[in-house]
Design a protein around this motif. Structure first.
Motif, PDB file in Angstrom:
ATOM      1  N   ALA A  80      -0.742   4.063   4.924  1.00 30.04           N
ATOM      2  CA  ALA A  80      -1.115   5.249   4.141  1.00 30.04           C
ATOM      3  C   ALA A  80      -0.669   6.541   4.822  1.00 30.04           C
ATOM      4  O   ALA A  80      -0.706   7.609   4.200  1.00 30.04           O
ATOM      5  CB  ALA A  80      -2.631   5.265   3.928  1.00 30.04           C
ATOM      6  N   TRP A  81      -0.267   6.419   6.061  1.00 30.63           N
ATOM      7  CA  TRP A  81       0.010   7.623   6.864  1.00 30.63           C
ATOM      8  C   TRP A  81       1.071   8.527   6.210  1.00 30.63           C
ATOM      9  O   TRP A  81       0.823   9.718   5.988  1.00 30.63           O
ATOM     10  CB  TRP A  81       0.475   7.198   8.259  1.00 30.63           C
ATOM     11  N   LEU A 101       0.574   3.946  -2.881  1.00 34.82           N
ATOM     12  CA  LEU A 101       0.046   5.264  -2.533  1.00 34.82           C
ATOM     13  C   LEU A 101       1.106   6.355  -2.707  1.00 34.82           C
ATOM     14  O   LEU A 101       0.788   7.474  -3.109  1.00 34.82           O
ATOM     15  CB  LEU A 101      -0.463   5.226  -1.088  1.00 34.82           C
ATOM     16  N   THR A 102       2.356   6.012  -2.401  1.00 32.68           N
ATOM     17  CA  THR A 102       3.422   6.995  -2.600  1.00 32.68           C
ATOM     18  C   THR A 102       3.502   7.367  -4.078  1.00 32.68           C
ATOM     19  O   THR A 102       3.617   8.539  -4.438  1.00 32.68           O
ATOM     20  CB  THR A 102       4.772   6.408  -2.134  1.00 32.68           C
ATOM     21  N   PHE A 136      -7.460   5.656   1.361  1.00 31.62           N
ATOM     22  CA  PHE A 136      -7.009   4.573   0.473  1.00 31.62           C
ATOM     23  C   PHE A 136      -6.576   3.378   1.311  1.00 31.62           C
ATOM     24  O   PHE A 136      -6.949   2.235   1.043  1.00 31.62           O
ATOM     25  CB  PHE A 136      -5.817   5.028  -0.386  1.00 31.62           C
ATOM     26  N   GLY A 137      -5.726   3.671   2.320  1.00 29.47           N
ATOM     27  CA  GLY A 137      -5.208   2.596   3.151  1.00 29.47           C
ATOM     28  C   GLY A 137      -6.290   1.999   4.033  1.00 29.47           C
ATOM     29  O   GLY A 137      -6.427   0.775   4.114  1.00 29.47           O
ATOM     30  N   MET A 145       0.837  -1.208   0.000  1.00 24.34           N
ATOM     31  CA  MET A 145       0.000   0.000   0.000  1.00 24.34           C
ATOM     32  C   MET A 145       0.870   1.256   0.000  1.00 24.34           C
ATOM     33  O   MET A 145       0.578   2.221  -0.710  1.00 24.34           O
ATOM     34  CB  MET A 145      -0.920  -0.033   1.237  1.00 24.34           C
ATOM     35  N   TRP A 146       1.940   1.198   0.775  1.00 23.01           N
ATOM     36  CA  TRP A 146       2.825   2.362   0.844  1.00 23.01           C
ATOM     37  C   TRP A 146       3.422   2.668  -0.538  1.00 23.01           C
ATOM     38  O   TRP A 146       3.445   3.819  -0.976  1.00 23.01           O
ATOM     39  CB  TRP A 146       3.944   2.096   1.860  1.00 23.01           C
ATOM     40  N   ALA A 176       0.030   9.999   2.869  1.00 21.60           N
ATOM     41  CA  ALA A 176      -1.048  10.975   3.086  1.00 21.60           C
ATOM     42  C   ALA A 176      -0.478  12.267   3.661  1.00 21.60           C
ATOM     43  O   ALA A 176      -0.905  13.376   3.291  1.00 21.60           O
ATOM     44  CB  ALA A 176      -2.110  10.395   4.017  1.00 21.60           C
ATOM     45  N   TYR A 234      -6.310  10.663   1.213  1.00 22.05           N
ATOM     46  CA  TYR A 234      -5.282   9.661   0.895  1.00 22.05           C
ATOM     47  C   TYR A 234      -5.182   8.589   1.989  1.00 22.05           C
ATOM     48  O   TYR A 234      -4.862   7.442   1.710  1.00 22.05           O
ATOM     49  CB  TYR A 234      -3.942  10.342   0.605  1.00 22.05           C
ATOM     50  N   LEU A 235      -5.492   8.989   3.222  1.00 26.26           N
ATOM     51  CA  LEU A 235      -5.519   7.990   4.292  1.00 26.26           C
ATOM     52  C   LEU A 235      -6.623   6.963   4.033  1.00 26.26           C
ATOM     53  O   LEU A 235      -6.476   5.774   4.332  1.00 26.26           O
ATOM     54  CB  LEU A 235      -5.756   8.687   5.645  1.00 26.26           C
TER      55      LEU A 235
END
Lengths: 237, 778
Positions: B370-371, B279-280, B310-311, B275-276, B374, B307-308
């Motif tokens: 996601a932190w 999302l990045t 998403f995770g 996920m990281w 995000a 964006y958070l």
């Protein structure tokens, strides 16, 4: 003379400190009346985009003061600047920056919703205003460059800002498409009494402006009113 | 649904393959957490229910002195203390002989009762009636009414099976803590009237079994009671935690408990990494859009939340069905496991909080992954909106180019520079590779370890082909040498002992071997060969368990005879199975003559090429031989014992390999997707799709290959930690990974990388250059 919507007093912006300090804007004084179509022009590095950013509260001045639509911007914190941008100004950029996974209507609706204009109505109205109401349900990939830029304009005006800030809005467009986009901006300026500040390298666009401000090395080198602006459809470059 | 939610949904759909991989990974992690955690709870509850039902003891004292039961019963912490007797004697069932134990059940016993599964209890006054343990019955197909021959000093005596029973002490039919692998066809248990067992002769061991008052804290009271037993004249004391069957089964329970922690860590870690990476890349790709939204007045908090989501969303989508599936799987595991072990009482416990915790794992894991992206999105400045699509990363001369300025072609330079130009991408790829390597190596390493350790135990350490027990300990060992197929025979002694240093005690088995024995090798922790003589050799775990060092004196108490001797530690042996003690026969005979006589047995080596089964039968037919335990049968038992473990590790390996593929696939896809505009431009300039594919493949392989070495080191460290969690004095699980395993693991990840690129490369080949330019978005 109408009330000024933008007032800058000894407005300055310096990037960096000490030996590496670069003055992007060197203490300018400026007043722009409400409903004016202003073109900011000048060579690269002259400070025009910096000025636009300061008017739009994207950036903060390092000296002087600036008031836009009655709001004193210097001294606002990040949250307050965000709220100001949401309620008072709209942006149009050279790159349309549309969200590819949203339709034209949804791209506009997303911004309209931020100011409490919920539902499709305000977004459709904005798309109609820029002349692409019939393209509302298309995704950006299915639109031409000019159409995408008009969606970007609709997005900026859907929240009904007092000031529209456009940074090289025709930079990525051909002449014909550029004329259409400029025509839309002019029409919105007239019909909605919306103040437009347009940054461009293109000197030809100055002919359609009410006022042309030229900058060089962070200073205003000329500030000329245009008593007879021409229509966008007559521009040539 | 708000427009931002529409964007979220469509963005997720746009990356559906990668998102699906992450969702499946979260699903598996949460499912396995639920399954193992509830199975852990159910197993514990099943054992507890069984223990409750039969009054499982908290304390055992073997070779207990007279009057100890009264002293224990009078202690306020003890609810009940009873005396019983046990005797280890050979059994004969048809033509098979095996090691056996007869456990005395006193009339009206309340501690360690036998749970009758079939038939009736024996008549307490009869000396020839028994209840047979369920495992013995199962191994030999016995029925109520059948007879078994039990060895007595007077010869074989027939006893009749009146019923089939189960005992908490033999749920896992282990003969002792050091013989945890005993098989039902090599070792069996009968339950008989205690009076009859006590009358069986001097070999019958007097035991006191006690249950604590349920209101007391065993952690506090047991050490005090152990001290009380020592003060009262000793005896070999063991607690419920040390009881062989319970200790073996608790290893499994503990393993389930540890798995319930490690599964979510492994899988949600992998999902989080995926996920990281995804999302990045998305935040980088949507940099200008985020800038525009910020310029138009969208708050930082709203951007962050978007964006958070998403995770969090992906985590929930995977976690909710995972939690449901986990609850179902827990039921199956608990039933299958308790069925396989023959636990008569199965308590299936599905804790309502487990699915909730599982979903929370998915949610928190997704949010954590996601932190950072995000926050990065939230921190983007509105001015980003004014910048067009920029190439990701910066180009610079690499060290290789500086060292070899003219030797590299432009293509090679491109590959090398691209490999290092974007640290984030390189780190993401390296993390993907490391995670993949770890997932595979942990599982494969466990398989390797078990195989290496079994080989060490049964091929390198144990050199005898069979262990022979006698009806009469005084039997002439030399008679075994006359058996056809026997190459060598040696007398040995096996004696249950407790070792004590200060207040610390440890119950184990002491083996006496001839000083120059050829039946057993004594290998130290560094594989050094140790010799018998000059003291006692003990398992290396005792260094910590007893806090003892080489040269220090240890008090040895022989459980069968009560003899007590002090012996110095001569060294530590490193043996995978059990923690035993070894002494040379001459010293043993001199120091503890009665124990050396009672525990007398023999070790036998076969002629090369001899038929092991024929030799075993021939040995069993020698008069005076009670039982023959072939080493290969023990090895097979160990292999069978590890069956569940192999199955589990096999599943884990398959899941790990799948997970590694998903991770590498996600990383590769993102690597390619990030460069769509760049690639489209190169395609527009006339670079062929084939050449581009080659360049990108080479670049990805360079990064992956470079990440493989540190990745293997990290994977090895994780595998060591993972394996250490299974380590105990029953099984020494020191990680052993074969060199080829490292090679295959690395190759499999590289192959996974090459395969994972294929969908992305296919997309690039069919790239609509015009669309990419028009959309200006990757």
């Amino acid at each position: 003379m109408a009330d000024p919507v933008v007032t800058a007093v000894r407005l300055g912006k310096t990037y960096g400190t000490g030996d590496v300090a670069v003055s992007a804007l060197a203490g300018i004084d400026l007043e722009i009346e409400s409903g004016t179509f202003v073109v900011l022009s000048g060579p690269s590095g002259s400070g025009k985009t910096t000025l636009l950013n300061l008017v739009g509260a994207i950036d903060v001045p390092t000296e002087g003061s600036i008031t836009v639509d009655g709001v004193r911007l210097d001294g606002l914190d990040g949250e307050e600047r965000t709220r100001f941008r949401r309620e008072h100004v709209g942006f149009v950029f050279q790159f349309f920056n549309l969200i590819p996974t949203l339709t034209a209507l949804e791209n506009v609706q997303l911004i309209a919703e931020m100011t409490g204009r919920d539902g499709e109505g305000p977004a459709r109205e904005a798309l109609e205003a820029v002349g692409i109401g019939d393209r509302a349900d298309r995704f950006p990939a299915a639109l031409s460059g000019g159409e995408q830029q008009r969606v970007a304009i609709a997005r900026a005006v859907a929240k009904r800002p007092r000031v529209l800030l456009a940074d090289e809005p025709t930079g990525s467009l051909d002449l014909a498409t550029g004329r259409v986009v400029l025509g839309v901006l002019r029409r919105l300026n007239r019909e909605r009494a919306m103040t437009v500040l347009l940054v461009t390298h293109n000197t030809a666009i100055a002919e359609m402006a009410d006022r042309v401000i030229r900058l060089r090395d962070g200073r205003i080198v000329s500030d000329v009113s245009n008593p007879a602006p021409v229509g966008a459809d007559r521009l040539e470059w | 649904m708000g427009v931002l939610q529409v964007k979220l949904r469509r963005d997720l759909r746009r990356s559906r393959t990668q998102v699906l991989g992450i969702v499946v990974t979260v699903f598996l992690g949460v499912m396995l957490f639920g399954a193992t955690y509830d199975a852990y709870q159910s197993l514990g509850a099943s054992y507890d229910a069984m223990f409750q039902r039969v009054g499982f003891a908290d304390l055992w004292v073997t070779a207990a002195p007279e009057g100890l039961e009264g002293a224990l019963a009078a202690d306020p912490a003890v609810a009940v203390a009873e005396v019983r007797h046990t005797i280890d004697v050979p059994f004969r069932i048809g033509d098979r002989r095996l090691l056996g134990r007869v456990v005395g059940v006193p009339s009206g016993a309340t501690v360690n009762r036998v749970m009758l599964l079939e038939g009736d209890m024996f008549d307490p006054t009869a000396a020839d009636q028994v209840v047979a343990d369920q495992h013995l019955v199962g191994a030999f197909g016995l029925e109520v009414g059948d007879t078994i021959d039990v060895a007595t000093p007077a010869g074989w005596q027939s006893v009749t099976i009146t019923g089939v029973g189960a005992s908490a002490e033999y749920l896992w039919p282990a003969r002792s803590r050091q013989e945890i692998l005993a098989l039902p066809d090599q070792f069996g248990v009968l339950y008989a009237p205690d009076r009859a067992v006590a009358a069986a002769g001097p070999a019958a061991v007097r035991e006191v079994v006690a249950r604590l008052d349920p209101t007391v804290d065993p952690e506090v009271e047991l050490p005090r009671l152990e001290a009380l037993v020592r003060d009262r004249g000793g005896g070999d004391v063991s607690t419920r935690a040390q009881q062989p069957s319970n200790a073996a089964l608790q290893e499994d329970v503990q393993a389930f408990g540890e798995m319930s922690f490690m599964f979510p860590v492994l899988f949600l870690g992998a999902a989080g990494l995926g996920m990281w990476v995804l999302l990045t890349r998305l935040v980088v790709a949507q940099r200008a859009i985020i800038g525009t939204l910020r310029a138009e007045g969208m708050s930082r908090r709203r951007v962050f939340g978007h964006y958070l989501a998403f995770g969090v969303g992906t985590g929930i989508v995977g976690a909710v069905p995972g939690a449901a599936a986990g609850a179902g799987l827990a039921l199956l595991i608990a039933r299958a496991y308790t069925g396989a072990i023959d636990v008569p009482i199965t308590v299936v416990r599905v804790t309502p909080s487990t699915p909730v915790i599982g979903i929370a794992f998915g949610l928190v894991g997704g949010a954590l992954a996601a932190w950072a992206p995000a926050r990065r999105a939230m921190s983007l400045q509105p001015a980003e909106a004014m910048r067009g699509p920029a190439p990701t990363g910066r180009g610079r001369m690499t060290l290789l180019e500086r060292l070899w300025p003219r030797g590299l072609s432009a293509g090679t330079r491109l590959v090398i520079r691209n490999a290092v130009r974007n640290p984030r991408r390189t780190v993401a790829t390296a993390l993907g590779v490391t995670s993949g390597l770890t997932l595979i190596l942990v599982s494969w390493g466990m398989l390797d370890t078990v195989q290496v350790l079994l080989e060490r135990q049964f091929r390198q350490i144990v050199q005898a082909d069979a262990q022979v027990a006698f009806l009469d300990p005084g039997m002439d060992v030399g008679r075994l040498g006359d058996v056809e197929g026997v190459a060598a025979v040696e007398p040995v002694v096996q004696a249950p002992v407790s070792l004590a240093v200060g207040d610390e005690t440890y119950g184990t088995v002491l083996w006496g071997f001839e000083r120059e024995t050829v039946m057993h090798r004594f290998l130290g922790p560094s594989d050094e060969e140790l010799g018998l003589g000059g003291g006692m050799l003990v398992g290396v775990d005792l260094r910590d368990l007893l806090g003892v060092a080489e040269g220090e004196m240890v008090t040895v108490r022989f459980g069968s005879t009560g003899e007590v001797v002090a012996v110095p530690i001569a060294g530590f042996v490193d043996e995978p199975l059990g923690t035993r003690a070894y002494l040379d026969l001459a010293t043993l005979r001199a120091e503890a003559p009665r124990a050396a006589s009672v525990g007398r047995q023999a070790m036998v080596r076969y002629e090369p090429g001899a038929d092991p089964e024929a030799v075993r039968r021939a040995l069993e037919s020698v008069p005076g031989v009670a039982a023959v335990v072939p080493t290969r049968a023990l090895e097979a038992a160990a292999d069978e014992y590890m069956g569940l473990f192999y199955a589990f590790v096999g599943v884990m390996l398959a899941l790990g390999a799948g997970l590694a593929l998903v991770l590498v696939f996600n990383t590769m896809t993102v690597n390619l997707a990030e460069r769509t505009v760049e690639v489209a431009t190169m395609r527009a300039e006339g670079v062929s799709a084939r050449r581009l594919a080659k360049l990108i493949t080479a670049e990805n392989l360079v990064v992956m290959a470079a990440a493989t070495v540190p990745g293997l080191v990290v994977a090895d460290l994780v595998a060591v930690a993972f394996m250490a969690s299974f380590d105990s004095d029953l099984f020494t699980f020191t990680l052993h990974i074969r060199p080829l395993t490292f090679v295959w693991t690395a190759l499999s990840i590289l192959v996974a990388g090459v395969i994972s690129q294929r969908p992305g490369l296919r997309t690039l080949r069919s790239l609509d250059v015009a669309r990419v330019v028009r959309e200006r978005s990757v």
